[in-house]
Design an enzyme around this catalytic site. Structure first.
Site, PDB file in Angstrom:
ATOM      1  N   GLY A   1      -0.704   2.188   9.587  1.00 16.58           N
ATOM      2  CA  GLY A   1       0.065   2.059  11.042  1.00 16.58           C
ATOM      3  C   GLY A   1      -1.113   1.741  12.195  1.00 16.58           C
TER       4      GLY A   1
ATOM      5  CG  HIS B   1      -9.250   0.222  -0.110  1.00 17.96           C
ATOM      6  ND1 HIS B   1      -8.812   0.257   1.197  1.00 17.96           N
ATOM      7  CD2 HIS B   1     -10.720   0.502   0.016  1.00 17.96           C
ATOM      8  CE1 HIS B   1      -9.568   0.044   1.769  1.00 17.96           C
ATOM      9  NE2 HIS B   1     -10.907   0.094   1.287  1.00 17.96           N
TER      10      HIS B   1
ATOM     11  CB  SER C   1      -0.906  -0.091   1.173  1.00 17.69           C
ATOM     12  OG  SER C   1      -1.435   1.344   1.464  1.00 17.69           O
TER      13      SER C   1
ATOM     14  CG  HIS D   1      -3.939  -1.426  -1.335  1.00 19.90           C
ATOM     15  ND1 HIS D   1      -5.036  -2.191  -1.764  1.00 19.90           N
ATOM     16  CD2 HIS D   1      -4.206  -0.810  -0.410  1.00 19.90           C
ATOM     17  CE1 HIS D   1      -6.057  -2.188  -0.902  1.00 19.90           C
ATOM     18  NE2 HIS D   1      -5.726  -0.876  -0.187  1.00 19.90           N
TER      19      HIS D   1
ATOM     20  N   GLY E   1      -2.705  -3.318   9.449  1.00 20.08           N
ATOM     21  CA  GLY E   1      -1.954  -4.191  10.383  1.00 20.08           C
ATOM     22  C   GLY E   1      -1.464  -5.449   9.935  1.00 20.08           C
TER      23      GLY E   1
ATOM     24  CG  ASP F   1      -6.122  -2.526   3.612  1.00 16.96           C
ATOM     25  OD1 ASP F   1      -5.171  -2.424   3.908  1.00 16.96           O
ATOM     26  OD2 ASP F   1      -6.803  -1.793   2.793  1.00 16.96           O
TER      27      ASP F   1
ATOM     28  CG  MET G   1     -11.081   3.585   2.089  1.00 18.25           C
ATOM     29  SD  MET G   1      -9.564   3.580   2.948  1.00 18.25           S
ATOM     30  CE  MET G   1      -8.353   3.927   1.785  1.00 18.25           C
TER      31      MET G   1
ATOM     32  N   GLY H   1       1.216  -1.903   4.259  1.00 17.79           N
ATOM     33  CA  GLY H   1       1.763  -0.476   4.079  1.00 17.79           C
ATOM     34  C   GLY H   1       2.952  -0.117   4.849  1.00 17.79           C
TER      35      GLY H   1
ATOM     36  CG  MET I   1     -11.648  -2.386   5.345  1.00 17.86           C
ATOM     37  SD  MET I   1     -10.074  -2.216   4.212  1.00 17.86           S
ATOM     38  CE  MET I   1      -9.000  -1.326   5.482  1.00 17.86           C
TER      39      MET I   1
ATOM     40  CG  PHE J   1      -5.767   7.619  10.148  1.00 15.73           C
ATOM     41  CD1 PHE J   1      -5.221   8.667   9.795  1.00 15.73           C
ATOM     42  CD2 PHE J   1      -7.134   7.350  10.448  1.00 15.73           C
ATOM     43  CE1 PHE J   1      -5.904   9.929   9.869  1.00 15.73           C
ATOM     44  CE2 PHE J   1      -7.827   8.586  10.600  1.00 15.73           C
ATOM     45  CZ  PHE J   1      -7.160   9.847  10.368  1.00 15.73           C
TER      46      PHE J   1
ATOM     47  CG  MET K   1      -8.180   7.427   2.530  1.00 16.40           C
ATOM     48  SD  MET K   1      -7.102   7.756   3.918  1.00 16.40           S
ATOM     49  CE  MET K   1      -6.428   6.010   4.132  1.00 16.40           C
TER      50      MET K   1
END
Ligand code: DX5
Ligand code: ZN
Length: 229
Positions: free
Chosen positions: A152, A74, A17, A41, A184, A182, A76, A204, A144, A150, A45
């Protein structure tokens, strides 16, 4: 406009990502990890569906010069239908919309008409029953493992029940649908999601957030592969 092939549904894939990359050096960052990238990816947003703003079609267009990989976008967004064509023209290969915004059947139809590979995403607290009716019409189900918005954030293991339910349904009906996770995903959580039935792993922070992104992506692939059934 030539679309890039996604490859066979169900194959193990690593999808870095770009959200965690340095946007000032995005082209180079994407090139650097190319050898370990199955899909790229792209997190879009809109500041409305999620409380954050990221990138749009112009960045997808620019990135196209740096990568020949499948662009997994993706969206969002509260109103992705207004932008599907712009993403397709910019070089997106697949677009994923969220089920929470409604109007799903029409969005799937519109994305399909543009020649895009079609994905449907569900937030961690959205039930499998909300996406199940669409499984026969989509190419990808994105479950998800964090609340979107966000990078992290911490992986939500509870979602594995839903991943397993989706895998059972996809396999029982021999559906050509990828199951993507997607949020963590790292070397510790990759085996967990693969064991539960996911086959596309978005990451990511665990790739671009590391000092050696290419090696980090490779390590993620190795960890995922080891857990394959
Ligand atoms: C979250 C995005 C993710 C994000 C994942 O809203 O959809 O794709 O980039 O980031 P990590 O891998 O850092 O959790
Ligand atoms: Zn994402």
């Amino acid at each position: 406009m030539t679309l890039i092939e996604a490859g066979p549904a169900g194959a193990l894939r690593v999808a870095p990502s770009i959200l965690a990359a340095d946007f000032g050096e995005l082209g180079d960052a994407v090139r650097e990890i190319d050898a370990e990238t199955d899909w790229l990816h792209v997190d879009v947003m809109d500041g409305h569906f999620v409380p954050n703003v990221s990138i749009g079609p112009p960045v997808v267009h620019s990135l196209r010069r740096y990568s020949t990989r499948f662009f997994d976008c993706h969206l969002m967004m509260s109103e992705p239908g207004r932008y599907l064509e712009a993403f397709a023209n910019a070089g997106a290969d697949g677009c994923t919309v969220h089920v929470e915004i409604g109007g799903t059947a029409k969005l799937i139809e519109d994305a399909r008409a543009l020649g895009l590979r079609v994905g449907l995403a569900a937030n961690p607290d959205t039930a499998f029953e909300s996406v199940a009716p669409f499984l026969g019409d989509i190419d990808l189900l994105l479950l998800m493992t964090v609340f979107p918005g966000f990078g992290g954030q911490s992986f939500m293991g509870d979602v594995m029940t839903k991943v397993a339910a989706a895998r059972r349904e996809v396999d029982a009906n021999a559906l050509p649908v990828d199951i993507e996770v997607d949020g963590g995903i790292d070397v510790t959580t990759a085996p967990i999601v693969v064991s539960a039935g996911a086959n596309v792993l978005v990451a990511g922070s665990a790739i671009f957030g590391r000092s050696a992104p290419l090696e980090a992506a490779h390590a993620l692939r190795v960890a995922a592969r080891a857990a394959q059934r």
